[in-house]
Scaffold this motif. Structure first.
Motif, PDB file in Angstrom:
ATOM      1  N   ARG A 168       0.832  -1.214   0.000  1.00 14.61           N
ATOM      2  CA  ARG A 168       0.000   0.000   0.000  1.00 14.61           C
ATOM      3  C   ARG A 168       0.864   1.260   0.000  1.00 14.61           C
ATOM      4  O   ARG A 168       0.556   2.233  -0.706  1.00 14.61           O
ATOM      5  CB  ARG A 168      -0.931  -0.014   1.214  1.00 14.61           C
ATOM      6  CG  ARG A 168      -2.072  -1.016   1.087  1.00 14.61           C
ATOM      7  CD  ARG A 168      -2.919  -1.082   2.339  1.00 14.61           C
ATOM      8  NE  ARG A 168      -4.017  -2.034   2.181  1.00 14.61           N
ATOM      9  CZ  ARG A 168      -4.797  -2.442   3.179  1.00 14.61           C
ATOM     10  NH1 ARG A 168      -4.600  -1.978   4.406  1.00 14.61           N
ATOM     11  NH2 ARG A 168      -5.773  -3.310   2.946  1.00 14.61           N
ATOM     12  N   TYR A 186      -2.324   4.489  -5.721  1.00 16.89           N
ATOM     13  CA  TYR A 186      -3.291   4.174  -4.664  1.00 16.89           C
ATOM     14  C   TYR A 186      -4.611   4.899  -4.925  1.00 16.89           C
ATOM     15  O   TYR A 186      -5.689   4.292  -4.842  1.00 16.89           O
ATOM     16  CB  TYR A 186      -2.728   4.575  -3.303  1.00 16.89           C
ATOM     17  CG  TYR A 186      -3.588   4.140  -2.138  1.00 16.89           C
ATOM     18  CD1 TYR A 186      -3.541   2.825  -1.671  1.00 16.89           C
ATOM     19  CD2 TYR A 186      -4.436   5.034  -1.506  1.00 16.89           C
ATOM     20  CE1 TYR A 186      -4.326   2.417  -0.609  1.00 16.89           C
ATOM     21  CE2 TYR A 186      -5.226   4.634  -0.438  1.00 16.89           C
ATOM     22  CZ  TYR A 186      -5.159   3.331   0.010  1.00 16.89           C
ATOM     23  OH  TYR A 186      -5.946   2.931   1.060  1.00 16.89           O
ATOM     24  N   GLY A 219      -6.256   3.299  -7.822  1.00 17.99           N
ATOM     25  CA  GLY A 219      -6.856   2.029  -7.422  1.00 17.99           C
ATOM     26  C   GLY A 219      -8.219   2.216  -6.790  1.00 17.99           C
ATOM     27  O   GLY A 219      -9.136   1.415  -7.010  1.00 17.99           O
ATOM     28  N   LYS A 220      -8.383   3.287  -6.003  1.00  7.38           N
ATOM     29  CA  LYS A 220      -9.675   3.561  -5.379  1.00  7.38           C
ATOM     30  C   LYS A 220     -10.755   3.809  -6.431  1.00  7.38           C
ATOM     31  O   LYS A 220     -11.897   3.383  -6.277  1.00  7.38           O
ATOM     32  CB  LYS A 220      -9.562   4.768  -4.439  1.00  7.38           C
ATOM     33  CG  LYS A 220      -8.770   4.487  -3.174  1.00  7.38           C
ATOM     34  CD  LYS A 220      -8.935   5.584  -2.140  1.00  7.38           C
ATOM     35  CE  LYS A 220      -8.337   6.895  -2.586  1.00  7.38           C
ATOM     36  NZ  LYS A 220      -8.372   7.921  -1.522  1.00  7.38           N
ATOM     37  N   ILE A 238      -6.468  -2.286  -1.701  1.00 10.38           N
ATOM     38  CA  ILE A 238      -6.730  -0.886  -1.366  1.00 10.38           C
ATOM     39  C   ILE A 238      -7.255  -0.775   0.056  1.00 10.38           C
ATOM     40  O   ILE A 238      -6.931   0.155   0.795  1.00 10.38           O
ATOM     41  CB  ILE A 238      -7.728  -0.266  -2.366  1.00 10.38           C
ATOM     42  CG1 ILE A 238      -7.121  -0.245  -3.772  1.00 10.38           C
ATOM     43  CG2 ILE A 238      -8.132   1.137  -1.936  1.00 10.38           C
ATOM     44  CD1 ILE A 238      -5.856   0.565  -3.895  1.00 10.38           C
TER      45      ILE A 238
END
Length: 381
Positions: free
Chosen positions: A41, A154, A157-158, A364
């Motif tokens: 992450r 990140y 990815g959300k 995530i």
């Protein structure tokens, strides 16, 4: 009388005091797994979408004024299954064209028109009208999500776990005109492949099983219980080799899924039918005969089909990433293994499905994501 001289006197060896060493316990597997997960992450937060770009790539953008058949031919000729849409009238990004859009169109015509009418109409049907078809069918419309190329992986990815297309367009603005510019498209596969290549040590720490991590969708009834009822493998959609292709097309459109496992009478997985297979039939001009059985449709499948990728629920997440690193994987069929066989199950029988969306959603984690509707409204303004 003999005497002992200092030179020949025996030396007294003093014993060192014993030191107790603290007992070393093996590291807790869950702690090791969580450490690897947190490291991945942090890696995503420290790298941008631009970092994940391949060294060389091509980008195909389709104008919304283009008719569907020409757009489909363009996708097939270039070996891709999706492309960004561009509204040239207002010079703005207009969403994504995916195989599922074509599936919706096939289902619409199959229900509302004869083959002759559909064949004549589809030659002139434009991409800009696809959203109206989705409204007619009552299926969810894909959100107009986008991200900047320099945004973190990140954050990307959300947004990716929200999109129906499983792809996220990356847009920038022209410094001179201020107009939007489509730079690239980030796919779930590209993101996970980037992790598998660059986080080798962290992946080895992901030792927890897919079942324990609740990654994927699994059959509701336990392995040892008899599979009965109209849908014994609920909530999964399944088909047999004798199922009509259009019945599977309906599953694709209604559930917004891209593959259905093909099983025999005992539930053993024998194949997988995908949305891309339907498009192959359309390319060959066979969309007028979608009542053919799956077994016949599979004979028209492209020879470069990679095969069905299977795993068991006891496989670790790290093992899955090793698979992503070695081959192009978009989904895995979970089958019963030795563990389920000991519980009365049957080896090779369908147990679940894992998509890249499931894996990405776990990576995530539980985070606050803005409502899709707000993003759509902003895109339209």
């Amino acid at each position: 009388m003999a005497t002992l001289s200092p030179a020949t006197s025996p030396k007294v060896v003093k014993r060192k005091g014993s030191v107790r060493r603290p007992r070393q316990y093996p590291p807790d597997p869950l702690e090791v797994h969580n450490a690897g997960l947190n490291s991945i992450r942090n890696f995503l937060k420290c790298h941008s979408c631009y970092d994940a770009f391949p060294v060389s790539f091509r980008l195909i953008v389709l104008d919304t004024k283009l008719n569907v058949m020409k757009a489909l031919q363009c996708l097939l000729l270039n070996g891709v299954v999706s492309a960004p849409l561009w509204n040239s009238s207002i010079s703005k990004f207009a969403g994504m064209l995916t195989v599922l859009d074509i599936i919706h169109l096939i289902q619409y015509y199959y229900h509302t028109a004869s083959y002759d009418v559909a064949a004549a109409d589809v030659e002139h049907f434009r991409l800009e009208s696809l959203r109206e078809i989705e409204k007619e069918l009552g299926v969810a419309q894909p959100p107009l999500l986008r991200e900047h190329p320099m945004s973190s992986l990140y954050d990307a990815g959300k947004l990716l776990i929200q999109t129906h297309a499983r792809r996220l367009p990356l847009l920038d603005n022209d410094s001179e005109t201020g107009h939007e510019v489509i730079v690239s498209v980030l796919t779930q596969y590209r993101l996970l492949k980037f992790i598998s290549i660059n986080c080798t040590k962290d992946i080895q720490q992901l030792n927890q099983s897919l079942r324990k991590l609740k990654i994927g969708t699994y059959v509701a009834s336990p392995p040892g219980e008899p599979k009965e009822g109209p849908n014994p493998y609920y909530p999964l959609a399944t088909a047999s080799l004798d199922t009509a292709v259009f019945d599977v097309v309906h599953m694709f459109s209604e559930r917004s899924i891209s593959a259905v496992p093909i099983i025999d009478e005992e539930g053993i997985v024998v194949n997988l039918y995908e949305t891309v297979d339907v498009i192959t039939l359309v390319r060959l001009g066979a969309y007028q005969s979608l009542d053919i059985k799956i077994r016949d449709a599979l004979t028209q499948r492209s020879p470069d089909f990679p095969g069905v990728v299977v795993c068991t629920a006891s496989d670790s997440l790290g093992t899955l990433f090793q698979l992503v690193k070695k081959r192009r994987v978009h989904r895995l069929v979970v089958v019963e293994g030795e563990e389920e066989e000991r519980q009365g199950g049957k080896k090779g029988r369908l147990l679940g499905m894992i998509t890249l969306s499931d894996v990405l959603r776990y990576l995530i984690g539980n985070v606050d994501i803005p409502e899709v509707q707000e993003v759509e409204e902003e895109s339209k303004s």
